[in-house]
Design an enzyme around this catalytic site. Structure first.
Site, short mmCIF file in Angstrom:
data_model
loop_
_atom_site.label_atom_id
_atom_site.label_comp_id
_atom_site.label_asym_id
_atom_site.label_seq_id
_atom_site.Cartn_x
_atom_site.Cartn_y
_atom_site.Cartn_z
N THR A 193 0.85 -1.18 0.00
CA THR A 193 0.00 0.00 0.00
C THR A 193 0.88 1.22 0.00
O THR A 193 1.86 1.28 0.72
CB THR A 193 -0.88 0.03 1.26
OG1 THR A 193 -1.74 -1.09 1.22
CG2 THR A 193 -1.71 1.29 1.31
N ASN A 403 7.54 -12.35 -2.05
CA ASN A 403 6.11 -12.61 -2.24
C ASN A 403 5.72 -14.07 -2.31
O ASN A 403 4.54 -14.39 -2.23
CB ASN A 403 5.62 -11.89 -3.49
CG ASN A 403 5.56 -10.40 -3.27
OD1 ASN A 403 4.87 -9.94 -2.38
ND2 ASN A 403 6.32 -9.65 -4.04
#
Lengths: 408, 408
Positions: A193, A403
């Site tokens: 974000t 990730n």
């Protein structure tokens, strides 16, 4: 998981105080960590507010409520929670945010709508109300802190604290813009974000501030990409306290408006670049300039198609001047382009012109350029006057490691 | 660079002969390699032709000329060059293709427009005319070969030969559809290209064949993605020789047309899946089904946004049921969606319903499902009746290794 500091990190700049802004941090303990994770900025009465938010239709409660606050144009406080994004949490998430705005509003004697809240971190878990209440209470009475503390506290998996400062003259009054931003390191199941906050002591009307921010956003935050994924919580807010005492900027014709808009553009660009420099696994900072497009917007779309192409990003990671992949990315962008007018340069050296590889193309200087940390790609479409620059990072094993290999 | 065979590879199927189709391969030596690299398919007079091509606006000469041939609706031969894509080569590339079509047309006594050419491999280097001339000459007189030889010869960095066969009854006549396809392994500076060829002995008018192929393409080749990048040369061609002797299929109302369309859909789906199974670095085959969308097309767009999300693909690589990243991808697709109606399942187990994580969500069966090679994600948008399934693979270190670490 310990993520090493990005090789593209920049040192935190010396940032002056901004009249009308007081920063405090506290430990809400949203996660089991030993760090401050709640940032509180108190803003003088009369502070003007502007904001731009994610276009993701599955946006968070904080984004929805932020949009309502921006419509009002006034802010008295900002609360940023780190460690819990409060996204995808339904009515329970909204209750937690409403509790925070009510608590701060009661303390300041303002409207809850003048309290802005952002949250970032794990998703699908409603922000715990008890931790939020105690964290806010601690922040309200904490000692004021500096910009670097605040920048570090809003971060989650960021590998360095990110801030920028710019000044401008409005008439004979010097105004300052300070910005802090977080993004875009990430560990599953957190979401990348981008949260950015710009504070200025300039006196600016809410309407003009809300005109300046999207204008600056267009060529800066909207021109960066790390992995083409759009967070549900992306937010950039601007707060203008007016403490500098300049004649209020009401619109583009106000004396000094140009200088202020240029300063806003400058700080947004600096903050946007810092996000790219902390892109997951980033080893190289890539600037892609597209010229000769039919319009500036067309140039931006083509630039982002190149910047988002995994094949282009891996080629740059490998130090490979693979203009064929650039051609492919141009062609898939869905914008006007003519294969036989296309020219491509790396670091200012043309590898292909007018649709053909150059016969005398010397790869040595290009290879040297690509071995560095800052890579420039120029694409001329040969069609018109449209141009844009976008920024991204390369795609490396580090991205996969962050990730895929690790789970929180 | 030696790339290991994909763990998702399937054995090459037993494929029957197709009346009116003769396959031959030869060594044009487009690269310094010890393998056949030119595939030649001779087609009986009267063979109907259909084709679908890349939407990349920087498409290759072969694609441009292929579109012209498809407008004619007739084919007598197919030539596939492996090792040189002839893309981004301007007029010199076009001259090479025109030489090939003229050479084959002279041999067969047909129009050059009835000779289809595809090329795949290194870009920016005009296809060498002398090698092409000798390769075509050798192919024209070579012994006929089988389907697996042809499937292997059209490949470049594919890790296994890919073919499929399907049959259908048209009245009391059995017709066969055979397909071979290449894609999408790649070594810089080569370009991933999907080339697919479907041969049938069914008697079909060119117009109906050209109606069937895009219809089958829509739910198959247009529903797969490896890395969101669109090649400049993507091509799928269908050839119908009519040797089976069925009553010619002229349109949807012809007896047996439904069976033929279903068979075409089936073979396209099988071939599309094989491409995903050879996706660069693929360790898992992922099927994403989107239901409850406002339309089928909307469901497909949402599905592809999920399938193209690097964050979703790395999560699956890591065996992580990260539904938050799925929410993010749904929201950025730009299609109608409502966060609070969204439900997400992995392997048939719902992790989130109506915008909230399920309280009694049991992660154990989901973790077991994600540990396998075949992963199913279901997303219900809760808005309407639209649905689509798309297929992709995970994003792993193998992708980075293939595209960044090695250079040719």
């Amino acid at each position: 998981m310990d993520i090493a500091t990005s090789p593209l990190a920049l040192p935190f700049p010396a940032m002056p105080a901004i009249g009308g802004v007081t920063l405090r941090v506290a430990r809400a303990r949203y996660k089991a960590w030993d760090r401050a994770d709640l940032t509180y900025a108190e803003l003088a009465p009369g502070t003007a507010l502007a904001g731009v938010f994610t276009r993701n239709v599955c946006c968070s409660t904080e984004v929805e409520m932020g949009r309502e606050s921006v419509a009002g144009g006034a802010a008295r406080a900002l609360v940023v929670n780190a460690g819990n994004s409060n996204a995808f949490t339904g009515y329970r998430g909204r209750e937690a945010v409403e509790q925070i705005t009510a608590q701060v509003a009661a303390h300041l004697g303002c409207s809850p709508a003048e309290v802005l809240v952002s949250s970032t971190g794990v998703i699908g878990v409603p922000l715990p109300k008890d931790k939020a209440r105690e964290g806010v209470a601690a922040a309200l009475t904490a000692e004021p802190c500096g910009w670097e503390d605040a920048a570090r506290t809003i971060g989650t998996t960021d590998t360095f604290a990110k801030g920028a400062t710019v000044s401008a003259m409005i008439g004979d009054v010097k105004v300052t813009l300070n910005g802090i931003i977080k993004g875009s390191g990430m560990i599953a199941p957190d979401m990348a974000t981008m949260l950015g906050y710009i504070f200025t002591d300039a006196a600016v009307s809410p309407a003009f501030l809300q005109a300046c921010l999207p204008a600056a956003n267009a060529g800066t935050f909207n021109c960066i990409t790390v992995d083409s994924d759009t967070s549900t919580s992306d937010t950039v807010l601007a707060f203008a306290t007016g403490a500098a005492g300049n004649a209020v900027l009401e619109g583009q014709d106000s004396p000094g408006a140009d200088a202020f808009m240029a300063a806003m553009q400058d700080i947004c660009r600096q903050l946007a670049h810092l996000v790219v420099r902390d892109g997951e696994g980033a080893q190289k900072f890539i600037a892609i300039t597209v010229t000769g497009a039919v319009s500036d917007e067309s140039a931006r779309i083509v630039g982002l198609a190149i910047a988002n192409s995994p094949l282009v990003k891996t080629a740059i990671a490998g130090g490979d001047a693979n203009w064929g992949r650039v051609v492919m990315a141009v062609g898939k962008a869905g914008q006007p382009a003519d294969r036989d007018r296309l020219s491509i340069a790396f670091g200012g050296v043309w590898a292909a012109k007018d649709g053909l590889p150059l016969a005398d193309y010397d790869e040595a200087p290009v290879a040297a350029h690509l071995a560095g940390q800052e890579v420039e790609i120029t694409v001329d479409l040969g069609l018109g006057e449209g141009r844009a620059t976008v920024w991204t990072c390369d795609l490396t094993h580090g991205y996969i490691a962050i990730n895929a290999d690790y789970r929180s």
